[in-house]
Design an enzyme around this catalytic site. Sequence first.
Site, PDB file in Angstrom:
ATOM      1  N   GLY A 192      -4.307  -4.128  -4.172  1.00 59.43           N
ATOM      2  CA  GLY A 192      -5.246  -3.118  -4.644  1.00 59.43           C
ATOM      3  C   GLY A 192      -4.473  -1.871  -5.005  1.00 59.43           C
ATOM      4  O   GLY A 192      -3.751  -1.329  -4.172  1.00 59.43           O
ATOM      5  N   HIS A 193      -4.553  -1.463  -6.264  1.00 61.43           N
ATOM      6  CA  HIS A 193      -3.843  -0.264  -6.697  1.00 61.43           C
ATOM      7  C   HIS A 193      -4.854   0.780  -7.158  1.00 61.43           C
ATOM      8  O   HIS A 193      -5.710   0.481  -7.991  1.00 61.43           O
ATOM      9  CB  HIS A 193      -2.890  -0.591  -7.851  1.00 61.43           C
ATOM     10  N   LYS A 212       1.979   2.479  -5.025  1.00 62.26           N
ATOM     11  CA  LYS A 212       2.703   2.062  -6.238  1.00 62.26           C
ATOM     12  C   LYS A 212       1.869   2.270  -7.493  1.00 62.26           C
ATOM     13  O   LYS A 212       2.387   2.505  -8.564  1.00 62.26           O
ATOM     14  CB  LYS A 212       3.090   0.577  -6.147  1.00 62.26           C
ATOM     15  N   ASP A 258       0.819  -1.231   0.000  1.00 62.83           N
ATOM     16  CA  ASP A 258       0.000   0.000   0.000  1.00 62.83           C
ATOM     17  C   ASP A 258       0.844   1.267   0.000  1.00 62.83           C
ATOM     18  O   ASP A 258       0.461   2.273   0.593  1.00 62.83           O
ATOM     19  CB  ASP A 258      -0.956   0.029   1.221  1.00 62.83           C
ATOM     20  N   GLN A 266       2.090  -5.759  -3.306  1.00 63.59           N
ATOM     21  CA  GLN A 266       2.439  -5.889  -1.881  1.00 63.59           C
ATOM     22  C   GLN A 266       3.774  -5.181  -1.595  1.00 63.59           C
ATOM     23  O   GLN A 266       4.112  -4.247  -2.305  1.00 63.59           O
ATOM     24  CB  GLN A 266       2.478  -7.362  -1.450  1.00 63.59           C
TER      25      GLN A 266
END
Length: 426
Positions: free
Chosen positions: A40-41, A16, A13, A222
């Site tokens: 999750g991006h 990125k 988180d 990650q």
Amino acid sequence: MSTLVIVGAQWGDEAKGKIVDVLGSQAKWVVRYSGGNNAGHTVIIGDKTYKFQLLPAGILHQNAISILAGGMAICPKGLIEELDRTLAQADGIGELMISPAAHVVFPYHRKLDELEEGARGDHSIGTTRRGIGPMYTDKVQRIGIRMGDFVQPDIFREKLHRVLDFKNRLMTLLGGEEISFDDLFDEYQAYATRLKPYVRDTESLLARAVKSGDRILFEGAQGTFLDLDHGTYPYVTSSHPTAGGATLGTGVGPRAIQNVLGVCKSYTTRVGEGPFPTELTNEIGDQIRRQGNEFGTVTGRPRRCGWLDLVALRHACQINSMSGLIITRLDVLSGIDELQVCTAYQNRDTMPYSREDWAEVVPSLESLSGWYEDIQGAKVWEDLPSAVQNYVRFIESFTETPAAILSIGPDRSQTIILRPDLIWGS
Ligand code: IMP
């Protein structure tokens, strides 16, 4: 050579997604190398917010080719939903390819993730329950089903038959229910038909791209301390988010990697269980969570927040052989009078190794001046208040790693590039 790995330098988180979006516009290939839809991006472009879990954030660039590489865990249902959502939202997307070596996540993986977490009781890991651990377990156990098998109906049927029988026995043992072969096969066969055109020999294509000097961006998911080998085991994910994972997960060898940039927040967050020496369980932690909207993209869980842990960051620089750092969310720290950073773990001169070692870590904190200015509008280094500049210089000096990029807001334009030479080479 023009190859760049973007790696999370903390516990994931680190923002990125935005960075891969910004740099993806300069790349010909964007390759996601590990993990699955546990990641999750978020990418914000103008008034549109995109949430990616499997697709590389570079998919929004029509001139780039996006690859889901062999190191990944792909949930076909999730991927198709994400693809359809993105196609409906964006004006256009780039080409997508999937490696035949990537493993497929099935509903029994998700169910087992849930059952196994429940069975761990007080020792649960706090997984995202997306079936990632059980899927990588199958990979290591050599009973996984890979994309190349999945898209060939006869092979898929035969492999699923064998593995489902075993999984059903396991699930009933843990108090779950059996999954019907026919229902599962029919549903997933339809997904396989939809995804088949995307499955390509990505290893050979990438080998040729490296030889031609194409710009290739390897996108990590990650973060370093969630790496199966290098993270805070057992509170880790089951793949390799570190820079080494980029070579393992794609088939591109180590000598073909030119630069590695580690993305770190200007503070630290973590979701799920596990050690976090600089965690703040007070009002300042709440303030950071509020100002940074620190809630999980995948699960919506509030993220644990704390001071920047420079000891951990320095270690991340080392094991990822980082060329430079990308420091994100500096804007979130505005309004905190005195900032602290961890510069030592008391009575230790090595990194903690086990859960028990980590539990005993007492951080030594140093204070640095905070700032009150809103820095989101800064365009260049000189626009930043001296307290921000000092904070960045302190990080560089402690980690012995130069800051290559600063991110001061969620938009693409809120990015200050300090060292272009550390991105694609000079
Ligand atoms: P899993 O990857 O779902 O098995 O979860 C294992 C651990 O990694 C848990 O603590 C999760 O919260 C954490 N984790 C997995 N993916 C991410 C991510 O993208 N960001 C932050 N933490 C993650």
